[in-house]
Design a protein around this motif. Structure first.
Motif, PDB file in Angstrom:
ATOM      1  N   CYS A  62       9.956  -1.760  -2.956  1.00 13.66           N
ATOM      2  CA  CYS A  62       9.218  -2.306  -4.246  1.00 13.66           C
ATOM      3  C   CYS A  62      10.172  -2.922  -5.139  1.00 13.66           C
ATOM      4  CB  CYS A  62       8.570  -1.225  -4.975  1.00 13.66           C
ATOM      5  SG  CYS A  62       9.451   0.178  -5.354  1.00 13.66           S
ATOM      6  N   TYR A 163      -0.364 -11.997   0.742  1.00 17.71           N
ATOM      7  CA  TYR A 163      -0.212 -10.869   0.029  1.00 17.71           C
ATOM      8  C   TYR A 163      -1.390 -10.042  -0.811  1.00 17.71           C
ATOM      9  CZ  TYR A 163       2.448  -7.769  -3.207  1.00 17.71           C
ATOM     10  OH  TYR A 163       2.837  -6.500  -4.097  1.00 17.71           O
ATOM     11  N   ASP A 164      -1.451  -8.913  -0.584  1.00 19.58           N
ATOM     12  CA  ASP A 164      -2.732  -8.238  -1.356  1.00 19.58           C
ATOM     13  C   ASP A 164      -2.442  -7.767  -2.762  1.00 19.58           C
ATOM     14  OD1 ASP A 164      -4.753  -6.516  -2.356  1.00 19.58           O
ATOM     15  OD2 ASP A 164      -5.184  -5.907  -0.157  1.00 19.58           O
ATOM     16  N   MET A 165      -2.916  -8.408  -3.784  1.00 17.94           N
ATOM     17  CA  MET A 165      -2.372  -8.292  -4.939  1.00 17.94           C
ATOM     18  C   MET A 165      -2.816  -6.675  -5.663  1.00 17.94           C
ATOM     19  SD  MET A 165      -0.675 -10.603  -6.425  1.00 17.94           S
ATOM     20  CE  MET A 165      -0.664 -10.312  -7.997  1.00 17.94           C
ATOM     21  N   LYS A 166      -3.516  -6.018  -4.864  1.00 21.47           N
ATOM     22  CA  LYS A 166      -3.700  -4.540  -5.364  1.00 21.47           C
ATOM     23  C   LYS A 166      -2.227  -3.761  -5.347  1.00 21.47           C
ATOM     24  CE  LYS A 166      -4.248  -2.477  -0.815  1.00 21.47           C
ATOM     25  NZ  LYS A 166      -5.171  -1.700   0.124  1.00 21.47           N
ATOM     26  N   TYR A 167      -1.211  -4.428  -4.943  1.00 19.42           N
ATOM     27  CA  TYR A 167      -0.188  -3.857  -4.798  1.00 19.42           C
ATOM     28  C   TYR A 167       1.095  -4.335  -5.866  1.00 19.42           C
ATOM     29  CZ  TYR A 167      -0.740  -2.503   0.128  1.00 19.42           C
ATOM     30  OH  TYR A 167      -1.338  -2.092   1.274  1.00 19.42           O
ATOM     31  N   MET A 169       1.454  -4.973 -10.381  1.00 14.80           N
ATOM     32  CA  MET A 169       1.012  -4.582 -11.730  1.00 14.80           C
ATOM     33  C   MET A 169       2.102  -5.484 -12.429  1.00 14.80           C
ATOM     34  SD  MET A 169       0.893  -0.689 -12.886  1.00 14.80           S
ATOM     35  CE  MET A 169       0.252  -0.080 -11.491  1.00 14.80           C
ATOM     36  N   VAL A 180       3.546   3.155  -8.005  1.00 18.51           N
ATOM     37  CA  VAL A 180       3.048   3.255  -6.372  1.00 18.51           C
ATOM     38  C   VAL A 180       3.056   4.874  -6.261  1.00 18.51           C
ATOM     39  CG1 VAL A 180       5.397   2.938  -5.626  1.00 18.51           C
ATOM     40  CG2 VAL A 180       3.548   2.502  -4.236  1.00 18.51           C
TER      41      VAL A 180
END
Length: 251
Positions: A62, A163-167, A169, A180
């Motif tokens: 990350c 890419y999944d923007m749920k990851y 912030m 996370v």
């Protein structure tokens, strides 16, 4: 760049990572990255693929953005789903950048990068990277630099999709928050004693990355540009208006 890295020599520093005391092998690795040019397009395998080549686990990581220029971008995933053939052809022809989703970033943004995510870091960015401590990277494209590419290995593990923007912030600077959580690690942005968001369960490794203010780990004061390592959360003290990223293992 934190002042601790400014030695006055004018020499560029691109990457700083931290060792551990003799006999200690941390499960996590913390790095500082300072980019003046685009870094390679790459991907990391998940646990299943890593074990096929003899490693204990894959690699997830990350990024927390410390500073970013007005045009700073990160490459995360692809704009659209593509076939392996199309991605391979684009990489060989030097056209893969056109397929990658380049996202603008600013100070305080956070992105978790699951294994299998095609990713790249653009220029004019300073960031903290926290990752599983394993040396495995499949390089897809490197802008003509004379380093080994791993295109077939990369295609075997890459998610050829957006890419999944749920990851992600955005702007996490003004409050304590969970960046996370869950396997394989957790990362928190903590301000002072406002630490109720932290889970203290089942972790024997804590890494502390100071951002500002007074940060004390095992009785020693550390500052931005350093990293503290301890086995108990009780060894961490941010009560003097400290602000830090705090990582812990969860497996």
């Amino acid at each position: 760049m934190p002042d601790i890295f400014d030695g006055g020599t004018g020499k560029k520093i691109g990457e700083v990572w931290f060792g551990a005391p003799d006999g200690v092998t941390p499960e996590l690795m913390t790095k500082y990255l300072f980019t003046s040019e685009k870094l390679s397009v790459q991907v990391h395998p998940n646990d299943r693929h890593a074990r096929r080549i003899g490693l204990a686990h894959g690699k997830e990581e990350c990024w927390f953005i410390l500073e970013a220029g007005p045009e700073a971008v990160l490459g995360l995933g692809l704009k659209n789903k593509v076939s392996p053939t199309k991605l391979k052809t684009a990489a060989i022809l030097g056209e893969i950048e056109q397929l990658i989703d380049w996202k603008p970033v600013k100070k305080g943004d956070f992105f978790f990068v699951p294994a299998g995510t095609i990713h790249a870091i653009g220029p004019d960015i300073s960031l903290v990277e926290v990752q599983q401590n394993v040396d495995i990277t499949f390089r897809i494209y490197d802008y003509g630099r004379p380093r080994e590419l791993h295109l077939d290995d990369a295609l075997a593990v890459a998610k050829l999709a957006p890419y999944d923007m749920k990851y992600a912030m955005q702007q996490t600077l003004d409050h304590s928050t969970v960046l996370v959580s869950g396997s394989p690690f957790a990362l928190y942005h903590i301000m002072g004693t406002d630490d109720e968001v932290i889970s203290r369960k089942m972790s024997t490794e804590w890494q502390v990355i100071p951002l500002e203010g007074s940060v004390i780990v095992r009785g020693k004061s550390i500052k931005a540009g350093e990293c503290g390592l301890c086995a108990r959360y009780s060894d961490i003290d941010l009560s003097g208006n400290g602000k830090a990223l705090i990582a812990s293992t969860t497996t």
